[in-house]
Motif scaffolding. Sequence first.
Motif, short mmCIF file in Angstrom:
data_model
loop_
_atom_site.label_atom_id
_atom_site.label_comp_id
_atom_site.label_asym_id
_atom_site.label_seq_id
_atom_site.Cartn_x
_atom_site.Cartn_y
_atom_site.Cartn_z
N VAL A 122 21.09 87.48 5.30
CA VAL A 122 20.19 86.28 5.54
C VAL A 122 21.43 85.23 4.93
CG1 VAL A 122 18.77 84.77 4.69
CG2 VAL A 122 18.05 86.91 5.50
N HIS A 123 21.97 85.52 3.77
CA HIS A 123 22.87 84.28 2.85
C HIS A 123 24.26 84.21 3.51
CE1 HIS A 123 20.04 85.13 -0.46
NE2 HIS A 123 19.87 84.00 -0.32
N LEU A 124 24.86 85.23 3.87
CA LEU A 124 26.27 85.42 4.67
C LEU A 124 26.19 84.85 5.83
CD1 LEU A 124 27.74 88.82 3.12
CD2 LEU A 124 28.05 86.31 2.31
N ARG A 125 25.06 84.76 6.63
CA ARG A 125 25.18 84.46 8.08
C ARG A 125 24.34 82.94 8.39
NH1 ARG A 125 22.85 88.68 11.44
NH2 ARG A 125 23.03 87.39 12.85
N GLY A 126 23.83 82.63 7.11
CA GLY A 126 23.08 81.34 7.18
C GLY A 126 21.98 81.33 7.81
N ILE A 127 21.23 82.45 7.83
CA ILE A 127 20.01 82.63 8.59
C ILE A 127 18.74 81.99 7.86
CG2 ILE A 127 18.23 84.21 9.51
CD1 ILE A 127 20.75 86.05 10.09
N ARG A 128 17.72 81.19 8.57
CA ARG A 128 16.73 80.68 7.95
C ARG A 128 15.36 81.62 8.10
NH1 ARG A 128 19.28 77.09 10.21
NH2 ARG A 128 18.25 76.64 11.85
N ILE A 129 14.50 82.02 7.17
CA ILE A 129 13.40 82.71 7.41
C ILE A 129 12.25 82.00 7.05
CG2 ILE A 129 11.88 84.59 6.68
CD1 ILE A 129 14.42 86.17 5.81
N ILE A 130 11.27 81.81 8.35
CA ILE A 130 10.45 80.72 8.35
C ILE A 130 8.83 81.72 8.33
CG2 ILE A 130 9.24 78.99 9.75
CD1 ILE A 130 12.18 78.26 8.66
N GLY A 131 8.00 81.22 7.21
CA GLY A 131 6.67 81.76 7.14
C GLY A 131 5.55 80.96 8.24
N ALA A 132 5.10 81.73 9.12
CA ALA A 132 4.16 80.88 10.15
C ALA A 132 2.99 81.73 9.95
CB ALA A 132 4.86 81.04 11.32
N LEU A 133 2.22 81.11 9.14
CA LEU A 133 0.80 81.48 9.07
C LEU A 133 -0.05 80.48 9.66
CD1 LEU A 133 -1.32 83.84 8.16
CD2 LEU A 133 -1.47 82.54 6.01
N GLU A 134 -0.63 80.64 10.94
CA GLU A 134 -1.39 79.85 11.53
C GLU A 134 -2.53 79.01 10.77
OE1 GLU A 134 -3.68 79.17 15.75
OE2 GLU A 134 -4.00 81.17 14.77
N TRP A 135 -2.82 79.66 9.91
CA TRP A 135 -4.40 79.06 9.23
C TRP A 135 -3.82 77.91 7.91
CZ3 TRP A 135 -7.84 79.36 12.20
CH2 TRP A 135 -7.95 80.33 12.98
N LEU A 136 -2.75 77.93 8.05
CA LEU A 136 -2.11 76.87 7.00
C LEU A 136 -2.01 75.44 7.46
CD1 LEU A 136 0.96 78.84 5.05
CD2 LEU A 136 -1.44 78.21 4.13
N LEU A 137 -2.04 75.55 9.02
CA LEU A 137 -1.93 74.37 9.78
C LEU A 137 -3.34 73.45 9.51
CD1 LEU A 137 -0.35 75.36 12.98
CD2 LEU A 137 0.68 73.97 11.25
N ALA A 157 19.16 87.90 14.65
CA ALA A 157 19.19 86.54 14.90
C ALA A 157 20.82 86.36 15.00
CB ALA A 157 18.61 85.97 13.65
N ARG A 158 21.01 85.27 15.60
CA ARG A 158 22.38 84.70 15.58
C ARG A 158 22.79 84.15 14.48
NH1 ARG A 158 22.95 79.13 16.19
NH2 ARG A 158 21.06 78.04 17.06
N ASP A 159 23.84 83.72 14.02
CA ASP A 159 24.66 83.23 12.84
C ASP A 159 24.15 81.79 12.91
OD1 ASP A 159 26.16 85.41 12.49
OD2 ASP A 159 27.86 84.58 12.63
N GLY A 160 23.38 81.25 11.87
CA GLY A 160 22.83 80.20 11.71
C GLY A 160 21.41 79.72 12.30
N GLY A 161 20.86 81.11 12.75
CA GLY A 161 19.71 81.11 13.52
C GLY A 161 18.40 81.17 12.44
#
Length: 129
Positions: free
Chosen positions: A44-59, A17-21
């Motif tokens: 993750v912290h030093l590069r400002g990366i966001r981790i997103i959980g994407a479980l379809e069944w939560l929609l 991932a890119r920084d801030g990605g």
Amino acid sequence: MEASGVPDASPVAVALARDGGEVVLLGTPRGLFSGDATEMLVEVHLRGIRIIGALEWLLPLRSGPWQSRWSLYDDYLVLFDLIRRGKVRTTGLVTDVVAPARAQEIYSRLADREPGLGAVLFDWKAIDL
């Protein structure tokens, strides 16, 4: 987006991932993570990366003004449109068509990651209702 289901692929996705990605973890990893979670999270912290959980069944099934801006219904509309326009190739995905009575066998084969076994369709016309 990390969609392999292999736990050790998450740090690779973070590294790429890119920084801030952001890294979208699609679904739930299957198996044990053998890496160093602290090392990955420092990145993750030093590069400002966001981790997103994407479980379809939560929609929600349908989106609305007070709900998610995306729904399962929206997902299917996009998927069918992509297939219709030839943007998603489906040729060769289905490897087996079986009667529903073979469901347990098929699920076991899928869980064991049988080589060459892809999508399996149940032929519901094969049963008497």
